[in-house]
Write an enzyme that holds these catalytic residues in place. Sequence first.
Site, short mmCIF file in Angstrom:
data_model
loop_
_atom_site.label_atom_id
_atom_site.label_comp_id
_atom_site.label_asym_id
_atom_site.label_seq_id
_atom_site.Cartn_x
_atom_site.Cartn_y
_atom_site.Cartn_z
CG ASN A 131 -1.72 1.25 1.39
OD1 ASN A 131 -1.82 2.05 0.46
ND2 ASN A 131 -2.30 1.45 2.56
CD1 TRP A 132 4.04 1.24 -2.48
CD2 TRP A 132 4.03 2.18 -4.52
NE1 TRP A 132 4.98 0.59 -3.25
CE2 TRP A 132 5.00 1.15 -4.50
CE3 TRP A 132 3.86 2.90 -5.71
CZ2 TRP A 132 5.79 0.84 -5.61
CZ3 TRP A 132 4.63 2.59 -6.81
CH2 TRP A 132 5.59 1.57 -6.76
CE LYS A 133 -0.03 3.34 4.64
NZ LYS A 133 0.04 3.46 6.08
CD GLU A 190 -2.84 5.66 6.51
OE1 GLU A 190 -2.79 5.76 5.26
OE2 GLU A 190 -1.95 5.10 7.18
CD GLU A 219 -3.53 -2.48 7.06
OE1 GLU A 219 -2.41 -2.69 6.62
OE2 GLU A 219 -4.17 -1.44 6.82
P1 PGA Z 1 2.78 0.12 7.51
O1 PGA Z 1 1.37 0.42 6.82
O2 PGA Z 1 3.30 -1.18 6.95
O3 PGA Z 1 3.66 1.29 7.13
O4 PGA Z 1 2.54 0.04 8.97
C1 PGA Z 1 0.45 -0.59 6.59
C2 PGA Z 1 -0.82 -0.05 5.97
O5 PGA Z 1 -1.22 1.07 6.31
O6 PGA Z 1 -1.46 -0.70 5.15
#
Ligand code: PGA
Length: 258
Positions: A11-13, A103, A175
């Site tokens: 997940n590159w956000k 998020e 998560e």
């Molecule tokens: P992280 O993020 O691996 O940087 O904790 C995971 C995600 O938000 O999917």
Amino acid sequence: MKPRGVLLAGNWKMNHLQKETLTFLDALAPVLKNTPKQNSQMRIYVPALSLEVAAKKVKTDSILLQIGCQNAHYEKAGAFTGEISVPMLKEIGVDQVLVGHSERRQLFGETNETVLKRTVSALEQGMEVLVCVGETLEERNQGKMQSVLQSQLELLVQHETARKAFGEKLHIAYEPVWAIGTGVTASPAQAAEAHALIRELLQTKVSPAYANATRILYGGSVTPANFKELLACSDIDGGLVGGASLKIESWTQLWALI
Ligand code: PGA
């Protein structure tokens, strides 16, 4: 080998420009070619503006990588400023979508109701959906982990479209919010407990067969140092990875652990 195979999803956000995306895919292509994994897949949820170039590149260069979008609206078109529709994704060859990331829930007002609407609409339009669930630290400390997961999944397990899609086009990512981007990973025991609860819930509320076919990914500060131990838990079918998916070195190290 895991019965459901393993999915390594990045997940590159809101990270990586188009040029960086192409450079990353150029570096990734030989790794995927040289280390194919039976029954396992790699996927990256890239920023919306990189979807088209990434999807094209993967197709042209025959890279065994699935490209997904980080969200999609439930209406096919209309007055929804700033949103992306499923037909827009399908037009550019994208058929994977992430829904309900914490998020989105915490910063952009996503609720269990909108998560359901986005999921059902995407499924009805032929997309594959990964729905994220997970409790906050406060909820965990109050002993509410189980009830939070139940309420986040409740609408999905009741909805006919979602019920029929579990294990095929619908999968889950656990998560815990306190583990996302914090460097604090859930211990294998903590993750295993939550994954078993989710599996059990699907078994009782949907069906054992659908529950057993559903991939439940763990996400939250996954790194090459902790992934193997997490993956050894029977109900953990892969990872949804933020930070460690951004650098080709850590990302390919994760792939090597599958
Ligand atoms: P992280 O993020 O691996 O940087 O904790 C995971 C995600 O938000 O999917």
